[in-house]
Design a protein around this motif. Sequence first.
Motif, PDB file in Angstrom:
ATOM      1  N   ARG A 156     -19.682 -29.619   7.646  1.00  0.00           N
ATOM      2  CA  ARG A 156     -18.636 -30.612   7.376  1.00  0.00           C
ATOM      3  C   ARG A 156     -18.201 -31.231   8.687  1.00  0.00           C
ATOM      4  O   ARG A 156     -17.880 -30.515   9.634  1.00  0.00           O
ATOM      5  N   PRO A 157     -18.184 -32.578   8.762  1.00  0.00           N
ATOM      6  CA  PRO A 157     -17.719 -33.209   9.998  1.00  0.00           C
ATOM      7  C   PRO A 157     -16.230 -32.932  10.204  1.00  0.00           C
ATOM      8  O   PRO A 157     -15.465 -32.846   9.240  1.00  0.00           O
ATOM      9  N   GLY A 178     -21.429 -41.495  13.733  1.00  0.00           N
ATOM     10  CA  GLY A 178     -22.398 -41.261  12.666  1.00  0.00           C
ATOM     11  C   GLY A 178     -21.769 -41.179  11.288  1.00  0.00           C
ATOM     12  O   GLY A 178     -22.458 -40.983  10.289  1.00  0.00           O
ATOM     13  N   TYR A 179     -20.438 -41.348  11.218  1.00  0.00           N
ATOM     14  CA  TYR A 179     -19.716 -41.312   9.944  1.00  0.00           C
ATOM     15  C   TYR A 179     -18.781 -42.513   9.850  1.00  0.00           C
ATOM     16  O   TYR A 179     -18.496 -43.166  10.850  1.00  0.00           O
ATOM     17  N   GLU A 180     -18.303 -42.780   8.664  1.00  0.00           N
ATOM     18  CA  GLU A 180     -17.285 -43.793   8.423  1.00  0.00           C
ATOM     19  C   GLU A 180     -16.282 -43.230   7.434  1.00  0.00           C
ATOM     20  O   GLU A 180     -16.581 -42.292   6.689  1.00  0.00           O
ATOM     21  N   ALA A 231     -15.910 -45.375  13.055  1.00  0.00           N
ATOM     22  CA  ALA A 231     -15.727 -44.163  13.842  1.00  0.00           C
ATOM     23  C   ALA A 231     -14.964 -44.416  15.140  1.00  0.00           C
ATOM     24  O   ALA A 231     -14.328 -43.506  15.662  1.00  0.00           O
ATOM     25  N   ASP A 232     -14.989 -45.631  15.652  1.00  0.00           N
ATOM     26  CA  ASP A 232     -14.297 -45.909  16.911  1.00  0.00           C
ATOM     27  C   ASP A 232     -12.902 -46.507  16.725  1.00  0.00           C
ATOM     28  O   ASP A 232     -12.239 -46.851  17.698  1.00  0.00           O
ATOM     29  N   TYR A 233     -12.408 -46.597  15.494  1.00  0.00           N
ATOM     30  CA  TYR A 233     -11.059 -47.119  15.231  1.00  0.00           C
ATOM     31  C   TYR A 233     -10.037 -45.995  15.369  1.00  0.00           C
ATOM     32  O   TYR A 233     -10.228 -44.907  14.840  1.00  0.00           O
ATOM     33  N   ILE A 286     -15.221 -39.536   3.577  1.00  0.00           N
ATOM     34  CA  ILE A 286     -15.946 -39.529   4.842  1.00  0.00           C
ATOM     35  C   ILE A 286     -17.431 -39.494   4.493  1.00  0.00           C
ATOM     36  O   ILE A 286     -17.887 -38.589   3.788  1.00  0.00           O
ATOM     37  N   ALA A 287     -18.181 -40.503   4.971  1.00  0.00           N
ATOM     38  CA  ALA A 287     -19.585 -40.643   4.589  1.00  0.00           C
ATOM     39  C   ALA A 287     -20.457 -40.929   5.810  1.00  0.00           C
ATOM     40  O   ALA A 287     -20.014 -41.583   6.753  1.00  0.00           O
TER      41      ALA A 287
END
Length: 149
Positions: free
Chosen positions: A3-4, A61-63, A89-91, A120-121
């Motif tokens: 899990r991230p 690698g996720y959003e 991911a960078d927000y 989260i995907a």
Amino acid sequence: MSRPRVLVQRLAHGQGLKLPSYESAQAAGMDLPAALSESITVQPGGIVLVPTGLSIAIPAGYEGQVRPRSGLAIKKGLTVVNAPGTIDADYRGEVKVGLVNLGPEPVEICRGDRVAQLIIAPVVQAELMEAAELPASDRGQGGFGSTGK
């Protein structure tokens, strides 16, 4: 499957609200709260931007996908106006939810109401390659509704 880890920062106006969590063992989304100082009413056809009082750090690698809650959509016509909304991911700013009332009646939103869900995907970034022609396909240039009813 691992899990991230998503870091969550509770902002001042989000103090006292429940952090998003999975409400069942197989749930795909976590409910996002409304971090309002006073209730707001969304008129039919109206659009509002609802703060959640949360900032998040999604790993590379996720959003984050902000999606409607099915109960609000079906019962009240309240849905996410840009569904699904994307959190890159960078927000690092506050997560806010754009809601639109597609129903016939005004909808009141109060502090702490669960207004959307966060998923989260994984993300794949494609490499675009310009081509003079595209390979043929069975569908070809058939547009909307060209594959059936």
